[in-house]
Scaffold this motif. Structure first.
Motif, mmCIF file in Angstrom:
data_model
loop_
_atom_site.group_PDB
_atom_site.id
_atom_site.type_symbol
_atom_site.label_atom_id
_atom_site.label_comp_id
_atom_site.label_asym_id
_atom_site.label_seq_id
_atom_site.Cartn_x
_atom_site.Cartn_y
_atom_site.Cartn_z
ATOM 1 N N GLU A 50 -0.086 81.140 -14.632
ATOM 2 C CA GLU A 50 0.563 80.085 -15.420
ATOM 3 C C GLU A 50 1.738 79.509 -14.648
ATOM 4 O OE1 GLU A 50 2.704 79.601 -19.730
ATOM 5 O OE2 GLU A 50 1.110 81.071 -19.514
ATOM 6 N N LEU A 51 1.848 78.180 -14.690
ATOM 7 C CA LEU A 51 2.934 77.497 -14.004
ATOM 8 C C LEU A 51 4.105 77.314 -14.942
ATOM 9 C CD1 LEU A 51 0.961 74.633 -12.243
ATOM 10 C CD2 LEU A 51 1.724 76.783 -11.253
ATOM 11 N N VAL A 52 5.297 77.409 -14.401
ATOM 12 C CA VAL A 52 6.498 77.115 -15.175
ATOM 13 C C VAL A 52 6.778 75.635 -14.960
ATOM 14 C CG1 VAL A 52 8.935 77.591 -15.483
ATOM 15 C CG2 VAL A 52 7.358 79.443 -14.868
ATOM 16 N N LEU A 53 6.706 74.867 -16.032
ATOM 17 C CA LEU A 53 6.887 73.420 -15.941
ATOM 18 C C LEU A 53 8.180 73.000 -16.608
ATOM 19 C CD1 LEU A 53 3.303 72.333 -16.996
ATOM 20 C CD2 LEU A 53 4.165 72.720 -14.699
ATOM 21 N N HIS A 54 8.732 71.915 -16.101
ATOM 22 C CA HIS A 54 9.866 71.292 -16.779
ATOM 23 C C HIS A 54 9.276 70.368 -17.816
ATOM 24 C CE1 HIS A 54 12.622 72.828 -13.809
ATOM 25 N NE2 HIS A 54 11.839 72.372 -12.862
ATOM 26 N N ASN A 55 9.737 70.455 -19.062
ATOM 27 C CA ASN A 55 9.131 69.633 -20.097
ATOM 28 C C ASN A 55 10.081 68.619 -20.719
ATOM 29 O OD1 ASN A 55 10.713 71.302 -21.579
ATOM 30 N ND2 ASN A 55 9.065 72.263 -22.738
ATOM 31 N N THR A 56 11.105 68.269 -19.998
ATOM 32 C CA THR A 56 11.977 67.210 -20.482
ATOM 33 C C THR A 56 12.170 66.190 -19.379
ATOM 34 O OG1 THR A 56 14.022 68.248 -19.756
ATOM 35 C CG2 THR A 56 13.266 68.821 -21.966
ATOM 36 N N ALA A 57 12.365 64.953 -19.752
ATOM 37 C CA ALA A 57 12.534 63.890 -18.761
ATOM 38 C C ALA A 57 13.799 64.095 -17.927
ATOM 39 C CB ALA A 57 12.568 62.537 -19.457
ATOM 40 N N GLU A 58 14.777 64.828 -18.447
ATOM 41 C CA GLU A 58 16.025 65.020 -17.730
ATOM 42 C C GLU A 58 15.959 66.153 -16.719
ATOM 43 O OE1 GLU A 58 15.936 65.175 -21.242
ATOM 44 O OE2 GLU A 58 16.271 63.030 -21.337
ATOM 45 N N LEU A 65 3.151 60.949 -7.784
ATOM 46 C CA LEU A 65 1.994 61.821 -7.875
ATOM 47 C C LEU A 65 1.708 62.562 -6.572
ATOM 48 C CD1 LEU A 65 -0.271 59.415 -9.921
ATOM 49 C CD2 LEU A 65 0.725 61.551 -10.733
ATOM 50 N N LYS A 66 2.503 62.335 -5.548
ATOM 51 C CA LYS A 66 2.304 63.038 -4.275
ATOM 52 C C LYS A 66 3.250 64.227 -4.117
ATOM 53 C CE LYS A 66 -0.021 60.029 -1.160
ATOM 54 N NZ LYS A 66 -0.088 59.587 0.221
ATOM 55 N N GLN A 67 3.995 64.566 -5.166
ATOM 56 C CA GLN A 67 4.879 65.720 -5.085
ATOM 57 C C GLN A 67 4.050 66.947 -4.730
ATOM 58 O OE1 GLN A 67 7.749 65.941 -8.456
ATOM 59 N NE2 GLN A 67 6.355 64.431 -9.296
ATOM 60 N N GLN A 68 4.594 67.813 -3.904
ATOM 61 C CA GLN A 68 3.855 69.009 -3.545
ATOM 62 C C GLN A 68 4.774 70.220 -3.540
ATOM 63 O OE1 GLN A 68 1.421 68.831 -0.078
ATOM 64 N NE2 GLN A 68 0.282 67.070 -0.806
ATOM 65 N N ASP A 69 4.218 71.313 -3.971
ATOM 66 C CA ASP A 69 4.873 72.600 -3.918
ATOM 67 C C ASP A 69 3.887 73.501 -3.180
ATOM 68 O OD1 ASP A 69 5.806 75.164 -4.303
ATOM 69 O OD2 ASP A 69 6.295 74.878 -6.416
ATOM 70 N N LYS A 70 4.197 73.835 -1.960
ATOM 71 C CA LYS A 70 3.270 74.588 -1.104
ATOM 72 C C LYS A 70 2.970 75.985 -1.634
ATOM 73 C CE LYS A 70 2.879 71.270 1.839
ATOM 74 N NZ LYS A 70 1.767 70.385 1.787
ATOM 75 N N THR A 71 3.704 76.427 -2.662
ATOM 76 C CA THR A 71 3.421 77.751 -3.210
ATOM 77 C C THR A 71 2.298 77.709 -4.245
ATOM 78 O OG1 THR A 71 5.051 77.545 -4.991
ATOM 79 C CG2 THR A 71 5.837 78.437 -2.875
ATOM 80 N N LEU A 72 1.860 76.514 -4.633
ATOM 81 C CA LEU A 72 0.779 76.400 -5.617
ATOM 82 C C LEU A 72 -0.571 76.663 -4.957
ATOM 83 C CD1 LEU A 72 1.882 73.220 -7.597
ATOM 84 C CD2 LEU A 72 2.059 75.606 -8.314
ATOM 85 N N PRO A 73 -1.549 77.146 -5.727
ATOM 86 C CA PRO A 73 -2.890 77.383 -5.181
ATOM 87 C C PRO A 73 -3.548 76.086 -4.696
ATOM 88 C CG PRO A 73 -2.619 78.458 -7.311
ATOM 89 C CD PRO A 73 -1.414 77.592 -7.103
ATOM 90 N N LYS A 74 -4.480 76.222 -3.751
ATOM 91 C CA LYS A 74 -5.158 75.069 -3.149
ATOM 92 C C LYS A 74 -5.829 74.171 -4.182
ATOM 93 C CE LYS A 74 -6.281 76.978 1.365
ATOM 94 N NZ LYS A 74 -7.390 77.348 2.266
ATOM 95 N N VAL A 75 -6.308 74.730 -5.284
ATOM 96 C CA VAL A 75 -7.007 73.923 -6.296
ATOM 97 C C VAL A 75 -6.110 72.820 -6.839
ATOM 98 C CG1 VAL A 75 -6.439 75.360 -8.318
ATOM 99 C CG2 VAL A 75 -8.585 74.053 -8.272
ATOM 100 N N HIS A 121 8.201 64.890 -13.230
ATOM 101 C CA HIS A 121 8.854 66.174 -13.003
ATOM 102 C C HIS A 121 7.942 67.366 -13.189
ATOM 103 C CE1 HIS A 121 9.281 65.050 -17.219
ATOM 104 N NE2 HIS A 121 9.021 66.319 -17.425
ATOM 105 N N VAL A 122 6.681 67.155 -13.339
ATOM 106 C CA VAL A 122 5.748 68.270 -13.468
ATOM 107 C C VAL A 122 4.802 68.227 -12.276
ATOM 108 C CG1 VAL A 122 5.875 68.294 -15.985
ATOM 109 C CG2 VAL A 122 4.126 66.943 -14.878
ATOM 110 N N PRO A 123 4.134 69.331 -11.973
ATOM 111 C CA PRO A 123 3.195 69.249 -10.859
ATOM 112 C C PRO A 123 2.165 68.158 -11.129
ATOM 113 C CG PRO A 123 3.439 71.519 -11.599
ATOM 114 C CD PRO A 123 4.143 70.648 -12.601
ATOM 115 N N PRO A 124 1.911 67.306 -10.153
ATOM 116 C CA PRO A 124 0.915 66.258 -10.352
ATOM 117 C C PRO A 124 -0.479 66.867 -10.424
ATOM 118 C CG PRO A 124 1.668 66.261 -8.091
ATOM 119 C CD PRO A 124 2.516 67.250 -8.829
ATOM 120 N N PRO A 125 -1.409 66.180 -11.051
ATOM 121 C CA PRO A 125 -2.778 66.684 -11.063
ATOM 122 C C PRO A 125 -3.369 66.616 -9.655
ATOM 123 C CG PRO A 125 -2.565 64.674 -12.388
ATOM 124 C CD PRO A 125 -1.238 64.954 -11.786
#
Length: 185
Positions: A48-56, A67-77, A123-127
């Motif tokens: 499970e990912l920890v997401l920020h759920n507020t616009a601030e 939509l090109k934000q990347q976090d290299k610690t996320l799985p390849k999928v 502010h959330v991981p992009p799809p």
């Protein structure tokens, strides 16, 4: 002569029924349908990912944004471009959230990305790219709020797209884009 007239009317009625079916909205396509089975399995097994759920909330994905934000610690999928070949050219209806790209002179959106959840470009991981569709809609649609879901209806194409905002694995020339209404639910 009477049988020719009857055949003519039957032909006209058949044509009208066929054209009416072509204009009817197809059954809803689920976003997971756009992912190959291997990607679906990898997604199901992902922690499970920890997401920020507020616009601030600040972005944990660096300063680039979009939509090109990347976090290299996320799985390849989470960055998969794998597609489902049987979807090529299929007319679908998919619901999601708009990310406007281009407006016409009247201020209507004529090109957008559609994504499966709101806030994907903030502010959330992009799809993953195989969960992003580039939509071209010549008629244009007036969008009041990017957090309001829309339906996009048209032929889906497998096409690798990359621009400053996003990478997408699918595109669509939409014949209809409309807000999701309460009667749709």
């Amino acid at each position: 002569m009477n049988s020719h007239l009857t055949k003519f009317f039957l032909l006209i009625i058949s044509f009208l029924l066929l054209s009416n079916n072509l204009m009817a909205e197809p059954k809803e396509t689920d976003w997971l349908t756009l992912m190959p089975k291997e990607d679906q399995q990898a997604l199901n097994n992902m922690p499970e990912l920890v997401l920020h759920n507020t616009a601030e909330a600040p972005s944990q994905f660096g300063k680039i944004g979009g939509l090109k934000q990347q976090d290299k610690t996320l799985p390849k999928v989470m960055y998969s471009t794998n597609t489902v070949p049987s979807l090529e050219g299929k007319r679908i209806r998919i619901g999601g959230y708009p990310v406007p790209i281009e407006l016409n002179k009247q201020g209507k959106v004529i090109q957008l990305f559609i994504v499966p959840y709101p806030g994907a470009c903030i502010h959330v991981p992009p799809p993953p790219p195989n969960q992003i569709i580039l939509v071209n809609y010549e008629k244009g649609i007036e969008l009041k709020d990017i957090y309001e879901p829309i339906w996009v209806i048209g032929k889906l194409h497998i096409e690798a797209i990359s621009n400053d905002l996003a990478d997408a694995s699918y595109s669509m020339q939409a014949d209809k884009v409309r807000p999701v209404e309460e009667s749709d639910l």
